[in-house]
Design a protein around this motif. Structure first.
Motif, PDB file in Angstrom:
ATOM      1  N   LEU A  57       0.825  -1.206   0.000  1.00  0.00           N
ATOM      2  CA  LEU A  57       0.000   0.000   0.000  1.00  0.00           C
ATOM      3  C   LEU A  57       0.861   1.260   0.000  1.00  0.00           C
ATOM      4  O   LEU A  57       0.606   2.207  -0.754  1.00  0.00           O
ATOM      5  CB  LEU A  57      -0.921   0.002   1.224  1.00  0.00           C
ATOM      6  N   LEU A  58       1.888   1.274   0.840  1.00  0.00           N
ATOM      7  CA  LEU A  58       2.712   2.475   0.971  1.00  0.00           C
ATOM      8  C   LEU A  58       3.539   2.758  -0.278  1.00  0.00           C
ATOM      9  O   LEU A  58       3.914   3.911  -0.531  1.00  0.00           O
ATOM     10  CB  LEU A  58       3.625   2.343   2.194  1.00  0.00           C
ATOM     11  N   SER A  59       3.835   1.720  -1.055  1.00  0.00           N
ATOM     12  CA  SER A  59       4.617   1.908  -2.285  1.00  0.00           C
ATOM     13  C   SER A  59       3.739   2.100  -3.510  1.00  0.00           C
ATOM     14  O   SER A  59       4.243   2.275  -4.616  1.00  0.00           O
ATOM     15  CB  SER A  59       5.551   0.718  -2.499  1.00  0.00           C
ATOM     16  N   SER A  60       2.424   2.080  -3.318  1.00  0.00           N
ATOM     17  CA  SER A  60       1.506   2.209  -4.442  1.00  0.00           C
ATOM     18  C   SER A  60       1.593   3.603  -5.051  1.00  0.00           C
ATOM     19  O   SER A  60       1.825   4.597  -4.359  1.00  0.00           O
ATOM     20  CB  SER A  60       0.072   1.933  -3.983  1.00  0.00           C
ATOM     21  N   SER A  61       1.396   3.672  -6.352  1.00  0.00           N
ATOM     22  CA  SER A  61       1.385   4.970  -7.034  1.00  0.00           C
ATOM     23  C   SER A  61       0.076   5.715  -6.813  1.00  0.00           C
ATOM     24  O   SER A  61      -0.017   6.915  -7.078  1.00  0.00           O
ATOM     25  CB  SER A  61       1.611   4.770  -8.545  1.00  0.00           C
ATOM     26  N   ASP A  62      -0.941   5.007  -6.330  1.00  0.00           N
ATOM     27  CA  ASP A  62      -2.232   5.644  -6.051  1.00  0.00           C
ATOM     28  C   ASP A  62      -2.146   6.466  -4.777  1.00  0.00           C
ATOM     29  O   ASP A  62      -1.434   6.105  -3.829  1.00  0.00           O
ATOM     30  CB  ASP A  62      -3.332   4.587  -5.906  1.00  0.00           C
ATOM     31  N   GLU A  63      -2.883   7.554  -4.746  1.00  0.00           N
ATOM     32  CA  GLU A  63      -2.908   8.394  -3.554  1.00  0.00           C
ATOM     33  C   GLU A  63      -3.674   7.676  -2.441  1.00  0.00           C
ATOM     34  O   GLU A  63      -4.782   7.188  -2.646  1.00  0.00           O
ATOM     35  CB  GLU A  63      -3.573   9.739  -3.859  1.00  0.00           C
ATOM     36  N   LEU A  64      -3.077   7.614  -1.270  1.00  0.00           N
ATOM     37  CA  LEU A  64      -3.680   6.919  -0.142  1.00  0.00           C
ATOM     38  C   LEU A  64      -4.555   7.864   0.666  1.00  0.00           C
ATOM     39  O   LEU A  64      -4.245   9.043   0.817  1.00  0.00           O
ATOM     40  CB  LEU A  64      -2.595   6.339   0.769  1.00  0.00           C
ATOM     41  N   GLU A  65      -5.648   7.313   1.195  1.00  0.00           N
ATOM     42  CA  GLU A  65      -6.528   8.118   2.026  1.00  0.00           C
ATOM     43  C   GLU A  65      -5.986   8.245   3.447  1.00  0.00           C
ATOM     44  O   GLU A  65      -6.160   9.280   4.095  1.00  0.00           O
ATOM     45  CB  GLU A  65      -7.930   7.490   2.066  1.00  0.00           C
ATOM     46  N   ASN A  66      -5.352   7.181   3.957  1.00  0.00           N
ATOM     47  CA  ASN A  66      -4.888   7.174   5.345  1.00  0.00           C
ATOM     48  C   ASN A  66      -3.448   6.656   5.446  1.00  0.00           C
ATOM     49  O   ASN A  66      -3.194   5.617   6.071  1.00  0.00           O
ATOM     50  CB  ASN A  66      -5.808   6.300   6.200  1.00  0.00           C
ATOM     51  N   PRO A  67      -2.479   7.360   4.854  1.00  0.00           N
ATOM     52  CA  PRO A  67      -1.101   6.853   4.899  1.00  0.00           C
ATOM     53  C   PRO A  67      -0.546   6.751   6.316  1.00  0.00           C
ATOM     54  O   PRO A  67       0.207   5.826   6.633  1.00  0.00           O
ATOM     55  CB  PRO A  67      -0.318   7.874   4.063  1.00  0.00           C
ATOM     56  N   HIS A  68      -0.919   7.710   7.193  1.00  0.00           N
ATOM     57  CA  HIS A  68      -0.425   7.648   8.577  1.00  0.00           C
ATOM     58  C   HIS A  68      -0.968   6.431   9.303  1.00  0.00           C
ATOM     59  O   HIS A  68      -0.265   5.799  10.101  1.00  0.00           O
ATOM     60  CB  HIS A  68      -0.816   8.922   9.326  1.00  0.00           C
ATOM     61  N   LEU A  69      -2.226   6.087   9.025  1.00  0.00           N
ATOM     62  CA  LEU A  69      -2.814   4.901   9.647  1.00  0.00           C
ATOM     63  C   LEU A  69      -2.067   3.645   9.216  1.00  0.00           C
ATOM     64  O   LEU A  69      -1.766   2.770  10.038  1.00  0.00           O
ATOM     65  CB  LEU A  69      -4.288   4.801   9.265  1.00  0.00           C
TER      66      LEU A  69
END
Length: 345
Positions: A57-69
Motif C-alpha cells: 500500500l505504501l509503495s503504491s502509485s495511487d494516492e492513499l486516504e490514510n497513509p499515517h494509519l
C-alpha cells in the motif's frame, strides 16, 4: 466472512486471500480491503505477510486516504515480531508529522504501552490530545479512544487527574467508572478467593466488554454525497436530468454543509461525507438495474459508499483541510458557514 461468524471459526489466511482478490476487482476500495486482509494475517500469526501488504500500500502509485494509519499499523506489527528499531523509527516519524486523524495516534501510543513504554505512551496520547482537542467543543467520537487511553496510562503511572482525565470520565458512559476500570491493582483481584472481589471484577469485565461491543457495532456514518467539480460536470453532461438536484457546484457544496449542520443540531451522531465518481455511480446504477438519472439512486449510492468504508467523518478535525477539496483548512472554508450562510450560498 459473515458478520456473525464466531472469531474462533474464522480461517484468517483464507479470509485474507479473499480480501486480496476482492481488492483486485475493486481498486477504488483496495486500501480498505488490503488493510482488512493485513489484519487477518496478523491474527493468523503471519506478521511478515502483513508487513508485505502494508508495504504494498505504501509503495503504491495511487494516492492513499490514510497513509499515517497504514504506517502506524505497520509499526505496531513490526514491533510484535522483533523489528523494534524500525517500528520506533516509524512511530517517531508519525509523531513528528502530527496527523489530524486520531487513529494513528491511538495505534502507536497503544503499541508503546503494550511494550511497557508508559512514559512515551503518555506523551504520545498527550501530544495527540493537545493537537486535536483545542477548541473547547464537544470531542468527536473518534477522539474518545485518545482520552480513554491517556487516562489509562496516566493511571498506571500514578499521575494525578488533570482536565482531560476529568473529560474522559465525563464521556465514559459505562456504569463502572474509568478510575475503577483502569486501576492498576485490578490484577490482584483476579487471584483473590474473596467472592465479593471476584464478582466486582466480573462486573468490570462485563462493562469493558459492553464498551467494546458498542464501539464495534457503531453504525457506519450517516453520509452525505459529495461530487468534486469535475465529476459533477461530467455527471450533469451525461445525465442532465440531475440538474434539478445540482443547479451548480457552489450550491451543491453549500447544501452539503447545511444538511450536515442540520443533522448535527437534531442530535444525529456519526456524520460523514462520501465522495462520488461517475464510473462508480454508473456501476452502482447498473448493479441496481436502474438508470443513473434516477434521483432516488443518489442516497442509496451514498449509503453504499459509507457501508464500504468510504466515508470521511464530519466535521473535520481542527486544522484539517476542508472536505470540499479546495485545499483550505475547514475553519477558513466551509467551517465559516454558520457565520456567513448567505455568503456560502
Amino acid at each position: 466472512m459473515r458478520p456473525d461468524t464466531p472469531a474462533e471459526n474464522v480461517d484468517h489466511p483464507a479470509e485474507a486471500a479473499r480480501l486480496e482478490r476482492t481488492a483486485g476487482l475493486y481498486p477504488e476500495d483496495a486500501e480498505t480491503l488490503l488493510l482488512r486482509a493485513a489484519a487477518h494475517l496478523e491474527l493468523a500469526g503471519d506478521r511478515a505477510a502483513a508487513t508485505t501488504l502494508y508495504d504494498r500500500l505504501l509503495s503504491s502509485s495511487d494516492e492513499l486516504e490514510n497513509p499515517h494509519l497504514i504506517r502506524a499499523l505497520k509499526a505496531s506489527n513490526l514491533w510484535e515480531y522483533d523489528h523494534e528499531a524500525e517500528a520506533r523509527a516509524i512511530i517517531d516519524g508519525i509523531r513528528t508529522s502530527a496527523p489530524r486523524d486520531p487513529a494513528p495516534w491511538v495505534i502507536v501510543a497503544e503499541s508503546l504501552e503494550s511494550h511497557d513504554e508508559l512514559e512515551a505512551a503518555e506523551q504520545t496520547f498527550t501530544e495527540a490530545t493537545r493537537l486535536l482537542l483545542t477548541d473547547g467543543s464537544e470531542p468527536p467520537y473518534s477522539t474518545h479512544p485518545l482520552l480513554y487511553g491517556r487516562h489509562r496510562v496516566r493511571r498506571m503511572l500514578g499521575l494525578p487527574h488533570d482536565d482531560w482525565d476529568t473529560l474522559a470520565d465525563t464521556l465514559h458512559a459505562s456504569p463502572v467508572p474509568l478510575d475503577e476500570l483502569h486501576d492498576p491493582k485490578r490484577v490482584w483481584s483476579l487471584g483473590s478467593d474473596n467472592p465479593v472481589e471476584l464478582e466486582a471484577e466480573i462486573s468490570r469485565l462485563r462493562a469493558e466488554l459492553g464498551a467494546y461491543r458498542e464501539a464495534l457495532s457503531r453504525p457506519f456514518p450517516v453520509a452525505v454525497l459529495h461530487w468534486p467539480a469535475g465529476e459533477l460536470a461530467e455527471l450533469l453532461s451525461a445525465y442532465p436530468i440531475l440538474s434539478s438536484e445540482y443547479p451548480s457546484h457552489d450550491s451543491h457544496l453549500a447544501t452539503i454543509e447545511a444538511s450536515l449542520r442540520e443533522l448535527a443540531s437534531s442530535g444525529t451522531p456519526n456524520l460523514g461525507i462520501v465522495t462520488g465518481t461517475v464510473p462508480s455511480y454508473e456501476a452502482f446504477a447498473a448493479s441496481e438495474g436502474s438508470s443513473p438519472g434516477d434521483l432516488t439512486l443518489l442516497p442509496q449510492y451514498a449509503t453504499t459508499l459509507a457501508a464500504r468504508g468510504r466515508a470521511v467523518a464530519w466535521p473535520p478535525q481542527r486544522g484539517a483541510e476542508c472536505w470540499c477539496g479546495a485545499g483550505r483548512i475547514y475553519e477558513a472554508c466551509h467551517g465559516t458557514y454558520g457565520a456567513s450562510e448567505s455568503q456560502a450560498r
